[in-house]
Design a protein around this motif. Structure first.
Motif, PDB file in Angstrom:
ATOM      1  N   MET A  48       0.824  -1.201   0.000  1.00  0.00           N
ATOM      2  CA  MET A  48       0.000   0.000   0.000  1.00  0.00           C
ATOM      3  C   MET A  48       0.859   1.253   0.000  1.00  0.00           C
ATOM      4  SD  MET A  48      -2.923  -0.863   2.686  1.00  0.00           S
ATOM      5  CE  MET A  48      -2.790  -2.455   3.428  1.00  0.00           C
ATOM      6  N   LYS A  49       0.223   2.358  -0.261  1.00  0.00           N
ATOM      7  CA  LYS A  49       0.922   3.632  -0.285  1.00  0.00           C
ATOM      8  C   LYS A  49       0.779   4.370   1.038  1.00  0.00           C
ATOM      9  CE  LYS A  49       0.067   3.945  -5.182  1.00  0.00           C
ATOM     10  NZ  LYS A  49      -0.610   4.656  -6.256  1.00  0.00           N
ATOM     11  N   LEU A  50       0.600   3.639   2.111  1.00  0.00           N
ATOM     12  CA  LEU A  50       0.464   4.230   3.437  1.00  0.00           C
ATOM     13  C   LEU A  50       1.717   3.987   4.258  1.00  0.00           C
ATOM     14  CD1 LEU A  50      -3.121   3.063   4.513  1.00  0.00           C
ATOM     15  CD2 LEU A  50      -2.475   5.234   3.512  1.00  0.00           C
ATOM     16  N   THR A  51       1.991   4.889   5.171  1.00  0.00           N
ATOM     17  CA  THR A  51       3.057   4.638   6.125  1.00  0.00           C
ATOM     18  C   THR A  51       2.567   3.616   7.137  1.00  0.00           C
ATOM     19  OG1 THR A  51       2.343   6.387   7.643  1.00  0.00           O
ATOM     20  CG2 THR A  51       3.878   7.012   5.880  1.00  0.00           C
ATOM     21  N   ARG A  52       3.469   3.075   7.885  1.00  0.00           N
ATOM     22  CA  ARG A  52       3.096   2.084   8.901  1.00  0.00           C
ATOM     23  C   ARG A  52       2.148   2.701   9.928  1.00  0.00           C
ATOM     24  NH1 ARG A  52       6.176  -2.627  11.071  1.00  0.00           N
ATOM     25  NH2 ARG A  52       7.531  -2.196   9.336  1.00  0.00           N
ATOM     26  N   GLU A  53       2.414   3.937  10.322  1.00  0.00           N
ATOM     27  CA  GLU A  53       1.564   4.606  11.308  1.00  0.00           C
ATOM     28  C   GLU A  53       0.155   4.858  10.749  1.00  0.00           C
ATOM     29  OE1 GLU A  53       1.476   8.705  13.859  1.00  0.00           O
ATOM     30  OE2 GLU A  53       3.418   7.782  13.457  1.00  0.00           O
ATOM     31  N   GLU A  54       0.056   5.251   9.498  1.00  0.00           N
ATOM     32  CA  GLU A  54      -1.252   5.470   8.876  1.00  0.00           C
ATOM     33  C   GLU A  54      -2.029   4.166   8.783  1.00  0.00           C
ATOM     34  OE1 GLU A  54      -0.332   9.237   5.906  1.00  0.00           O
ATOM     35  OE2 GLU A  54       0.027   7.191   5.202  1.00  0.00           O
ATOM     36  N   PHE A  55      -1.323   3.085   8.463  1.00  0.00           N
ATOM     37  CA  PHE A  55      -1.968   1.774   8.379  1.00  0.00           C
ATOM     38  C   PHE A  55      -2.507   1.344   9.736  1.00  0.00           C
ATOM     39  CE2 PHE A  55      -1.522  -2.899   8.613  1.00  0.00           C
ATOM     40  CZ  PHE A  55      -2.510  -3.224   7.703  1.00  0.00           C
TER      41      PHE A  55
END
Length: 108
Positions: free
Chosen positions: A4-11
């Motif tokens: 995905m195009k999310l950071t780990r924190e966003e996920f």
């Protein structure tokens, strides 16, 4: 989450928000998988904006429904891969990822 195009924190935020205000179900008749988030349309405007921006990063089509009777907004995503994300065990969160998850829980 790495694809995905999310950071780990966003996920982890997304997972935390799902645990607090999310719902998923499989429609056997139409063979569709739904993931929904229910938020307050008045108090949670910033959270709704942030959540839609995360879903846009993932390239997901978000269906927005507003129920005026209860000041509720339902954000619905119909996507098989997104549905599978929430099938995985969320108990194994390490200390580095804990902050994003708790942020999602708090916002819910």
């Amino acid at each position: 989450w790495r694809k995905m195009k999310l950071t780990r924190e966003e996920f982890r935020y997304l997972k935390g928000l799902f645990v607090g205000d999310g719902y998923k179900y499989y429609d056997k008749k139409y063979r569709k998988r739904y993931v929904e988030f229910y938020l307050n349309s008045i108090k949670d405007k910033e959270i709704i904006f942030f959540l839609t921006s995360l879903l846009d990063k993932l390239g997901l089509n978000t269906h927005y429904y507003k129920d005026k009777r209860f000041n509720c907004v339902r954000l619905r995503v119909i996507n098989k891969e997104f549905f599978k994300i929430f099938d995985k065990n969320i108990d194994n969160i390490d200390n580095k990822e804990f902050l994003g998850f708790v942020s999602g829980i708090i916002d819910s």
